[in-house]
Design a protein around this motif. Structure first.
Motif, short mmCIF file in Angstrom:
data_model
loop_
_atom_site.label_atom_id
_atom_site.label_comp_id
_atom_site.label_asym_id
_atom_site.label_seq_id
_atom_site.Cartn_x
_atom_site.Cartn_y
_atom_site.Cartn_z
N ASP A 260 -8.72 29.51 17.74
CA ASP A 260 -8.25 30.59 16.87
C ASP A 260 -9.24 30.75 15.72
O ASP A 260 -10.26 30.05 15.62
N GLN A 261 -8.94 31.69 14.81
CA GLN A 261 -9.87 32.01 13.73
C GLN A 261 -9.98 30.90 12.68
O GLN A 261 -10.89 30.93 11.85
N ASN A 262 -9.09 29.93 12.74
CA ASN A 262 -9.15 28.78 11.83
C ASN A 262 -9.83 27.57 12.48
O ASN A 262 -9.86 26.48 11.88
N GLY A 263 -10.32 27.75 13.70
CA GLY A 263 -11.01 26.66 14.38
C GLY A 263 -10.11 25.72 15.15
O GLY A 263 -10.54 24.64 15.56
N ASN A 264 -8.85 26.11 15.36
CA ASN A 264 -7.92 25.27 16.11
C ASN A 264 -8.06 25.56 17.61
O ASN A 264 -8.07 26.72 18.03
N PHE A 265 -8.13 24.50 18.41
CA PHE A 265 -8.26 24.65 19.85
C PHE A 265 -6.99 25.26 20.45
O PHE A 265 -5.87 24.85 20.13
N LEU A 266 -7.17 26.24 21.34
CA LEU A 266 -6.04 26.89 21.99
C LEU A 266 -5.95 26.55 23.48
O LEU A 266 -4.92 26.09 23.95
N ARG A 267 -7.04 26.75 24.22
CA ARG A 267 -7.02 26.49 25.66
C ARG A 267 -8.45 26.46 26.18
O ARG A 267 -9.39 26.81 25.48
N ARG A 268 -8.56 26.08 27.44
CA ARG A 268 -9.88 25.97 28.06
C ARG A 268 -9.83 26.55 29.47
O ARG A 268 -8.85 26.38 30.20
N MET A 269 -10.88 27.26 29.84
CA MET A 269 -11.02 27.82 31.19
C MET A 269 -12.33 27.30 31.76
O MET A 269 -13.30 27.09 31.02
N VAL A 285 -15.24 30.42 22.42
CA VAL A 285 -14.86 31.79 22.09
C VAL A 285 -13.78 31.75 21.03
O VAL A 285 -12.86 30.91 21.09
N THR A 286 -13.88 32.64 20.04
CA THR A 286 -12.85 32.74 19.00
C THR A 286 -11.89 33.87 19.34
O THR A 286 -12.31 35.01 19.58
N GLN A 287 -10.62 33.55 19.37
CA GLN A 287 -9.60 34.55 19.65
C GLN A 287 -9.30 35.31 18.37
O GLN A 287 -8.89 34.74 17.37
N GLY A 288 -9.53 36.63 18.39
CA GLY A 288 -9.35 37.45 17.21
C GLY A 288 -7.97 38.07 17.13
O GLY A 288 -7.03 37.68 17.85
N ASN A 289 -7.86 39.09 16.26
CA ASN A 289 -6.58 39.77 16.07
C ASN A 289 -6.16 40.61 17.26
O ASN A 289 -5.01 41.05 17.34
N ASP A 290 -7.12 40.86 18.18
CA ASP A 290 -6.79 41.68 19.35
C ASP A 290 -6.07 40.88 20.43
O ASP A 290 -5.76 41.41 21.49
N GLY A 291 -5.81 39.59 20.17
CA GLY A 291 -4.92 38.84 21.03
C GLY A 291 -5.58 38.01 22.12
O GLY A 291 -6.80 38.01 22.30
N ALA A 292 -4.70 37.31 22.87
CA ALA A 292 -5.15 36.37 23.89
C ALA A 292 -5.80 37.06 25.07
O ALA A 292 -6.72 36.52 25.69
N ALA A 293 -5.31 38.25 25.43
CA ALA A 293 -5.84 38.94 26.60
C ALA A 293 -7.34 39.23 26.44
O ALA A 293 -8.12 39.06 27.38
N ARG A 294 -7.72 39.68 25.24
CA ARG A 294 -9.14 39.98 25.00
C ARG A 294 -9.98 38.70 25.05
O ARG A 294 -11.07 38.68 25.64
N ALA A 295 -9.48 37.62 24.49
CA ALA A 295 -10.22 36.35 24.52
C ALA A 295 -10.37 35.83 25.94
O ALA A 295 -11.43 35.35 26.33
N ASP A 296 -9.28 35.94 26.72
CA ASP A 296 -9.34 35.48 28.11
C ASP A 296 -10.34 36.33 28.92
O ASP A 296 -11.06 35.80 29.77
N ALA A 297 -10.36 37.64 28.67
CA ALA A 297 -11.29 38.51 29.39
C ALA A 297 -12.73 38.15 29.06
O ALA A 297 -13.60 38.13 29.94
N SER A 298 -12.98 37.84 27.79
CA SER A 298 -14.34 37.44 27.38
C SER A 298 -14.73 36.13 28.04
O SER A 298 -15.87 35.96 28.51
N GLY A 373 -23.94 42.92 15.63
CA GLY A 373 -22.93 43.46 14.71
C GLY A 373 -21.67 42.61 14.66
O GLY A 373 -21.61 41.50 15.19
N SER A 374 -20.64 43.17 14.05
CA SER A 374 -19.36 42.47 13.92
C SER A 374 -18.23 43.47 14.03
O SER A 374 -18.39 44.66 13.76
N GLU A 375 -17.07 42.95 14.40
CA GLU A 375 -15.90 43.82 14.55
C GLU A 375 -15.38 44.25 13.19
O GLU A 375 -15.33 43.48 12.24
N VAL A 376 -15.00 45.53 13.09
CA VAL A 376 -14.40 46.08 11.87
C VAL A 376 -12.93 45.74 11.87
O VAL A 376 -12.20 46.08 12.80
N LYS A 377 -12.50 45.02 10.84
CA LYS A 377 -11.09 44.62 10.78
C LYS A 377 -10.20 45.78 10.39
O LYS A 377 -10.59 46.68 9.68
#
Length: 377
Positions: A260-269, A285-298, A373-377
């Motif tokens: 997550d954005q605080n550096g806490n481990f969530l899962r591994r693939m 990979v850091t999971q952002g505000n767009d949720g788990a689906a986006r992180a999993d896809a990445s 670049g970076s994502e616009v919050k």
């Protein structure tokens, strides 16, 4: 005294120019003659070989074809760079009247009247003992690599981002697919080619499509990398000269950890079979505000792109349709190469009245990616 007298005589013999009634005249001891001005226009230097023509626009009307000074040239590109380049060598004799390429010269290559390359000479070299001068011209896509962009996009599509970045530098657009995918991205001092590649990488992550980006004489071309129905067939005893296969695990990624954005481990693939074969090679990979689906896809895309790389290098009879981003069908019995391959790099060479093409092929459809670049919050 004698020196002054000679100088006086020479000054009297030197022609003078006068403007009479809006016309220029040269005045000499033998009379006057009107000066007829000849407009200076770029002349074309033509280089002929097989069915291709290379031209360098210069200010002198000298034909390289007549001088027969072009020893060879190559025309090349690969998926990691948007621009294509043309490299060649011309005969060089010091203090001769043979033309040589100058920095800033415009070079065009045509085939049957169709422009295949238009670029600017930006490199040339000559050794003290050399009898040839080498030069390299880059097409206008090179200026996307040499110019920075600073933008903030809040809902713009990849095609809108690309169009704006190109328009700001006067780069025309030849073709782009429609995605309709809104993106929120901020770029500060980012090379324009990285900005454009990032935009289409993000689109690929969302719609699962793979894109090829390259520059053409008509402008920037973005197209979906799909199997062409007109793919050229390469086979032994025909147009395939030789083939070499290479397997490479040095860039493998077989594990992705998501935090997550605080550096806490969530899962591994991961890919357990690849880990057993080559050891664990992990990216985070850091999971952002767009949720788990986006992180999993990445993560899935990283794993797919990080598989064992199998590339094929082939030398074939020259064909100008063999370009990076296109597909070919290979049939070669000795190495067991059979099937559809994607062209990741191409080098076309004209030398000694021969034309041949070297291709780097990939059995997987993998696009060049970027994460600028970076994502616009």
């Amino acid at each position: 005294m004698l020196k002054e007298a000679l100088q006086y005589i020479l000054d009297g013999m030197r022609p003078e120019t006068q403007d009479l009634c809006g016309r220029a005249y040269v005045i000499t001891p033998s009379g006057a003659q009107e000066v007829i001005e000849t407009p200076i226009v770029p002349a074309t230097l033509q280089l002929h070989s097989l069915d291709s023509i290379v031209k360098m626009i210069r200010t002198e009307a000298i034909h390289l074809a007549d001088a027969n000074i072009l020893t060879y040239w190559t025309w090349s590109g690969d998926k990691s760079t948007i621009s294509r380049q043309l490299t060649g060598e011309v005969a060089y004799i010091e203090n001769s009247q043979l033309p040589v390429p100058e920095i800033g010269d415009l070079v065009t290559m045509t085939d049957g009247g169709e422009k295949k390359f238009v670029g600017i000479v930006l490199q040339r070299s000559l050794g003290s003992e050399d009898s040839t001068m080498a030069f390299t011209a880059f097409d206008y896509g090179y200026y996307l690599q040499r110019n920075d962009g600073t933008y903030k996009f809040t809902g713009a599509t990849p095609e809108e981002m690309t169009r704006l970045a190109c328009a700001d530098r006067g780069i025309p657009i030849a073709q782009m697919p429609h995605t309709g995918i809104p993106l929120r991205r901020k770029f500060t001092g980012v090379k324009l080619n990285q900005l454009i590649t990032t935009a289409w990488t993000l689109a690929s992550e969302k719609n699962g499509k793979v894109y090829a980006i390259r520059y053409t004489p008509a402008g920037l071309l973005v197209k979906e990398r799909t199997v062409s129905t007109s793919s050229l067939v390469l086979k032994a005893a025909s147009n395939l000269m030789n083939a070499t296969t290479k397997e490479d695990a040095t860039q493998m990624v077989n594990s992705v950890a998501i935090y997550d954005q605080n550096g806490n481990f969530l899962r591994r693939m991961g890919d357990s079979e690849a880990q057993k074969l080559c050891g664990v090679m992990e990216q985070h990979v850091t999971q952002g505000n767009d949720g788990a689906a986006r992180a999993d896809a990445s993560a899935k895309k990283i794993l797919a792109d990080g598989k064992l790389q199998k590339t094929v290098t082939v030398n074939v009879l020259g064909d100008m349709s063999l370009l990076t981003g296109e597909t070919v069908v290979v049939r070669e019995g000795k190495t067991g190469l059979t099937g559809i391959f994607w062209i990741d790099a191409d080098v076309h060479t004209w030398k000694n009245k021969n034309y041949y093409t070297k291709l780097t092929l990939n059995c997987r459809n993998v696009m060049a990616t970027a994460d600028a670049g970076s994502e616009v919050k």
